[in-house]
Design a protein around this motif. Structure first.
Motif, PDB file in Angstrom:
ATOM      1  N   ALA A  23      39.482  33.947  44.076  1.00 22.90           N
ATOM      2  CA  ALA A  23      38.446  33.932  43.039  1.00 22.90           C
ATOM      3  C   ALA A  23      38.707  32.809  42.044  1.00 22.90           C
ATOM      4  CB  ALA A  23      38.418  35.275  42.326  1.00 22.90           C
ATOM      5  N   GLN A  24      37.667  32.038  41.749  1.00 26.94           N
ATOM      6  CA  GLN A  24      37.763  30.954  40.784  1.00 26.94           C
ATOM      7  C   GLN A  24      37.219  31.332  39.415  1.00 26.94           C
ATOM      8  OE1 GLN A  24      39.346  27.884  41.505  1.00 26.94           O
ATOM      9  NE2 GLN A  24      39.966  29.205  43.207  1.00 26.94           N
ATOM     10  N   VAL A  25      36.393  32.350  39.369  1.00 34.92           N
ATOM     11  CA  VAL A  25      35.842  32.864  38.112  1.00 34.92           C
ATOM     12  C   VAL A  25      35.882  34.386  38.171  1.00 34.92           C
ATOM     13  CG1 VAL A  25      34.361  30.865  37.673  1.00 34.92           C
ATOM     14  CG2 VAL A  25      33.480  32.789  39.003  1.00 34.92           C
ATOM     15  N   PRO A  26      35.951  35.054  37.029  1.00 34.79           N
ATOM     16  CA  PRO A  26      35.995  36.516  37.042  1.00 34.79           C
ATOM     17  C   PRO A  26      34.630  37.114  37.307  1.00 34.79           C
ATOM     18  CG  PRO A  26      35.973  35.719  34.791  1.00 34.79           C
ATOM     19  CD  PRO A  26      36.061  34.493  35.670  1.00 34.79           C
ATOM     20  N   ALA A  27      34.626  38.383  37.690  1.00 30.64           N
ATOM     21  CA  ALA A  27      33.370  39.116  37.831  1.00 30.64           C
ATOM     22  C   ALA A  27      32.750  39.302  36.446  1.00 30.64           C
ATOM     23  CB  ALA A  27      33.623  40.476  38.476  1.00 30.64           C
ATOM     24  N   GLU A  28      31.444  39.246  36.384  1.00 35.01           N
ATOM     25  CA  GLU A  28      30.712  39.496  35.145  1.00 35.01           C
ATOM     26  C   GLU A  28      29.604  40.504  35.414  1.00 35.01           C
ATOM     27  OE1 GLU A  28      31.244  38.725  32.134  1.00 35.01           O
ATOM     28  OE2 GLU A  28      32.711  37.091  32.252  1.00 35.01           O
ATOM     29  N   PRO A  29      29.579  41.630  34.700  1.00 35.58           N
ATOM     30  CA  PRO A  29      30.576  42.058  33.722  1.00 35.58           C
ATOM     31  C   PRO A  29      31.892  42.427  34.397  1.00 35.58           C
ATOM     32  CG  PRO A  29      29.001  43.809  34.122  1.00 35.58           C
ATOM     33  CD  PRO A  29      28.482  42.616  34.860  1.00 35.58           C
ATOM     34  N   ARG A  30      32.927  42.571  33.613  1.00 34.33           N
ATOM     35  CA  ARG A  30      34.267  42.737  34.156  1.00 34.33           C
ATOM     36  C   ARG A  30      34.371  43.930  35.102  1.00 34.33           C
ATOM     37  NH1 ARG A  30      38.928  40.954  29.928  1.00 34.33           N
ATOM     38  NH2 ARG A  30      37.848  39.231  28.925  1.00 34.33           N
ATOM     39  N   GLU A  31      33.755  45.051  34.732  1.00 36.23           N
ATOM     40  CA  GLU A  31      33.908  46.261  35.534  1.00 36.23           C
ATOM     41  C   GLU A  31      33.068  46.254  36.806  1.00 36.23           C
ATOM     42  OE1 GLU A  31      31.293  47.648  31.990  1.00 36.23           O
ATOM     43  OE2 GLU A  31      32.683  46.007  32.471  1.00 36.23           O
ATOM     44  N   SER A  32      32.305  45.159  37.033  1.00 36.44           N
ATOM     45  CA  SER A  32      31.542  45.054  38.280  1.00 36.44           C
ATOM     46  C   SER A  32      32.415  44.582  39.442  1.00 36.44           C
ATOM     47  CB  SER A  32      30.363  44.095  38.113  1.00 36.44           C
ATOM     48  OG  SER A  32      30.807  42.761  37.910  1.00 36.44           O
ATOM     49  N   ALA A  33      33.672  44.215  39.170  1.00 37.09           N
ATOM     50  CA  ALA A  33      34.584  43.829  40.243  1.00 37.09           C
ATOM     51  C   ALA A  33      34.751  44.988  41.223  1.00 37.09           C
ATOM     52  CB  ALA A  33      35.935  43.433  39.661  1.00 37.09           C
ATOM     53  N   ARG A  34      35.015  44.651  42.473  1.00 36.08           N
ATOM     54  CA  ARG A  34      35.215  45.688  43.483  1.00 36.08           C
ATOM     55  C   ARG A  34      36.571  46.361  43.287  1.00 36.08           C
ATOM     56  NH1 ARG A  34      33.886  43.282  49.292  1.00 36.08           N
ATOM     57  NH2 ARG A  34      33.846  45.506  49.823  1.00 36.08           N
ATOM     58  N   LEU A  35      36.661  47.593  43.754  1.00 37.43           N
ATOM     59  CA  LEU A  35      37.890  48.375  43.647  1.00 37.43           C
ATOM     60  C   LEU A  35      38.137  49.063  44.975  1.00 37.43           C
ATOM     61  CD1 LEU A  35      40.172  49.696  41.896  1.00 37.43           C
ATOM     62  CD2 LEU A  35      38.550  51.559  41.459  1.00 37.43           C
ATOM     63  N   LEU A  36      39.288  48.798  45.568  1.00 36.51           N
ATOM     64  CA  LEU A  36      39.683  49.458  46.811  1.00 36.51           C
ATOM     65  C   LEU A  36      40.662  50.582  46.472  1.00 36.51           C
ATOM     66  CD1 LEU A  36      39.563  49.529  49.919  1.00 36.51           C
ATOM     67  CD2 LEU A  36      41.532  47.961  49.929  1.00 36.51           C
ATOM     68  N   HIS A  37      40.262  51.821  46.754  1.00 37.81           N
ATOM     69  CA  HIS A  37      41.160  52.959  46.532  1.00 37.81           C
ATOM     70  C   HIS A  37      42.018  53.111  47.784  1.00 37.81           C
ATOM     71  CE1 HIS A  37      41.718  57.530  45.597  1.00 37.81           C
ATOM     72  NE2 HIS A  37      42.784  56.809  45.297  1.00 37.81           N
ATOM     73  N   VAL A  38      43.325  52.932  47.613  1.00 39.79           N
ATOM     74  CA  VAL A  38      44.259  52.932  48.727  1.00 39.79           C
ATOM     75  C   VAL A  38      45.055  54.232  48.698  1.00 39.79           C
ATOM     76  CG1 VAL A  38      46.161  51.722  49.866  1.00 39.79           C
ATOM     77  CG2 VAL A  38      44.403  50.418  48.633  1.00 39.79           C
ATOM     78  N   ALA A  39      44.687  55.155  49.556  1.00 43.51           N
ATOM     79  CA  ALA A  39      45.392  56.420  49.735  1.00 43.51           C
ATOM     80  C   ALA A  39      45.612  56.574  51.239  1.00 43.51           C
ATOM     81  CB  ALA A  39      44.593  57.565  49.131  1.00 43.51           C
ATOM     82  N   ASP A  40      45.592  57.811  51.753  1.00 45.60           N
ATOM     83  CA  ASP A  40      45.697  57.973  53.208  1.00 45.60           C
ATOM     84  C   ASP A  40      44.521  57.302  53.904  1.00 45.60           C
ATOM     85  OD1 ASP A  40      48.053  59.383  52.970  1.00 45.60           O
ATOM     86  OD2 ASP A  40      47.059  61.327  52.900  1.00 45.60           O
ATOM     87  N   GLU A  41      43.370  57.286  53.219  1.00 43.66           N
ATOM     88  CA  GLU A  41      42.191  56.559  53.682  1.00 43.66           C
ATOM     89  C   GLU A  41      41.842  55.493  52.656  1.00 43.66           C
ATOM     90  OE1 GLU A  41      40.954  57.137  56.632  1.00 43.66           O
ATOM     91  OE2 GLU A  41      42.224  58.895  57.012  1.00 43.66           O
ATOM     92  N   LEU A  42      41.026  54.528  53.070  1.00 39.20           N
ATOM     93  CA  LEU A  42      40.570  53.472  52.185  1.00 39.20           C
ATOM     94  C   LEU A  42      39.147  53.757  51.740  1.00 39.20           C
ATOM     95  CD1 LEU A  42      41.856  50.339  54.175  1.00 39.20           C
ATOM     96  CD2 LEU A  42      43.033  51.587  52.338  1.00 39.20           C
ATOM     97  N   ALA A  43      38.853  53.531  50.448  1.00 36.45           N
ATOM     98  CA  ALA A  43      37.510  53.760  49.922  1.00 36.45           C
ATOM     99  C   ALA A  43      37.076  52.536  49.132  1.00 36.45           C
ATOM    100  CB  ALA A  43      37.478  55.006  49.042  1.00 36.45           C
TER     101      ALA A  43
END
Length: 344
Positions: free
Chosen positions: A16-36
């Motif tokens: 990434a060369q620039v941040p997501a705007e708005p900040r909380e729009s960035a993707r989030l990978l939940h890493v547990a026994d499964e991926l979400a």
């Protein structure tokens, strides 16, 4: 362990060369026994009142300068203070600087070369010191972005906002605690509304965060020291939360390393101000942290080693392969992951 074991393929264009705007729009990978696959805006729904967020309230100083030594252009990034009027820095072209040379970093901001480390850093002594020197650095410098974030000479003024957390309070870092860049005051309010409390630690991120691991074996890598503080009242509240059966969620590797540095063998938590060289690799036994919010890190980096130690190497390799295949953005301005600690 072999450093090569922590290598992975990174698709072209994934940094990434620039941040997501708005900040909380960035993707989030939940890493547990499964991926979400989620977004940072979904983070409050993944937290419970038994979670306690621990955040790093360091502030990044704009320590990158484009100056000159006489007629020669010089780029200097200050990386570590050494007393009231001196800083260690990295310079380009550093080899052309000699002990005794004077460098002008900005109008009226002059420094003399005092020493040169064979590994590259140069010690500069300024003609001003203390609070006035910090004021001048903040007024004249540019953000010390990692080298993989490409900017035109002089940098981008937008980075002064984007490369700083919304709760930055204590000047001293030369790199941002990047997991926290995703958080906004509105998102923190939503997290508080879920009954999730938070505590702050301070770790001033050093230049070592940019440096590659050059050794072939992790046992041969030497971590650079970083200044950190865990205040007594925060340590007491974190310890009480854990003793009551609560979980500790470290926001970023710097918060995690602060807590784990202060963890005692008897299960209690120390406090105070120290320099940490904690290097976490698989096999490390975590004493404090149960969950971790973090970005996606460089291949063969100490940070990728840390997340492999925390969540399990096979799980993290699977998570990173999924992230690369599905277009997640990597590194400082990239997307985030929420990791559950491996219980094996």
């Amino acid at each position: 362990m072999r450093v090569a074991d922590f290598d992975f393929e990174l698709p072209e264009g994934a940094i990434a060369q620039v941040p997501a705007e708005p900040r909380e729009s960035a993707r989030l990978l939940h890493v547990a026994d499964e991926l979400a696959d989620l977004h940072v805006a979904d983070l409050p729904d993944l937290l419970e009142p038994r979670d306690l967020l621990v955040l790093n309230d360091t502030a990044v100083l704009p320590t990158r300068f484009f100056g000159s030594r006489g007629e020669v252009a010089v780029e200097v990034t200050l990386i570590r203070p050494e007393g009231g009027d001196a800083w260690w820095g990295l310079a380009r072209p550093g080899k052309r600087l000699r002990v005794g040379d004077w460098v002008r970093l900005a109008s009226g901001l002059d420094a003399q070369v005092l020493d040169k480390d064979p590994e590259g850093p140069i010690l500069f002594r300024f003609t001003t010191d203390g609070a006035e020197l910090i004021r001048r650095i903040k007024a004249e410098g540019r953000m010390p972005l990692p080298p993989y974030i490409r900017r035109a000479r002089g940098g981008d003024l937008d980075d002064h906002r984007a490369y700083q957390t919304v709760f930055a309070r204590h000047d001293g870092s030369v790199a941002a605690p990047t997991a926290s860049l995703h958080l906004t005051q509105a998102l923190l309010e939503r997290i508080r509304a879920r009954g999730v409390a938070s505590e702050f630690v301070t770790l001033h991120v050093g230049a070592g965060t940019f440096l590659p691991v050059k050794a072939d074996d992790t046992d041969d890598h030497v971590m650079h020291p970083e200044w950190m503080e865990l205040r007594p009242e925060a340590a007491a509240r974190i310890q009480a939360h854990r003793q009551a059966g609560g979980r500790v969620v470290a926001v970023g590797s710097t918060a995690l390393r602060t807590l784990e540095t202060m963890a005692r063998p008897d299960g209690t938590l120390g406090h105070g101000t120290v320099e940490t060289r904690l290097f976490v690799t698989p096999g490390y036994r975590f004493g404090v942290v149960d969950r971790m919010l973090t970005n996606f890190h460089l291949p063969k980096s100490t940070l990728f080693m840390l997340v492999c130690a925390f969540a399990g190497m096979e799980r993290m390799k699977r998570a990173y392969a999924h992230a690369a295949a599905t277009g997640y953005r990597f590194f400082s301005y990239g997307d985030a992951s929420l990791l559950e600690r491996n219980q094996d």
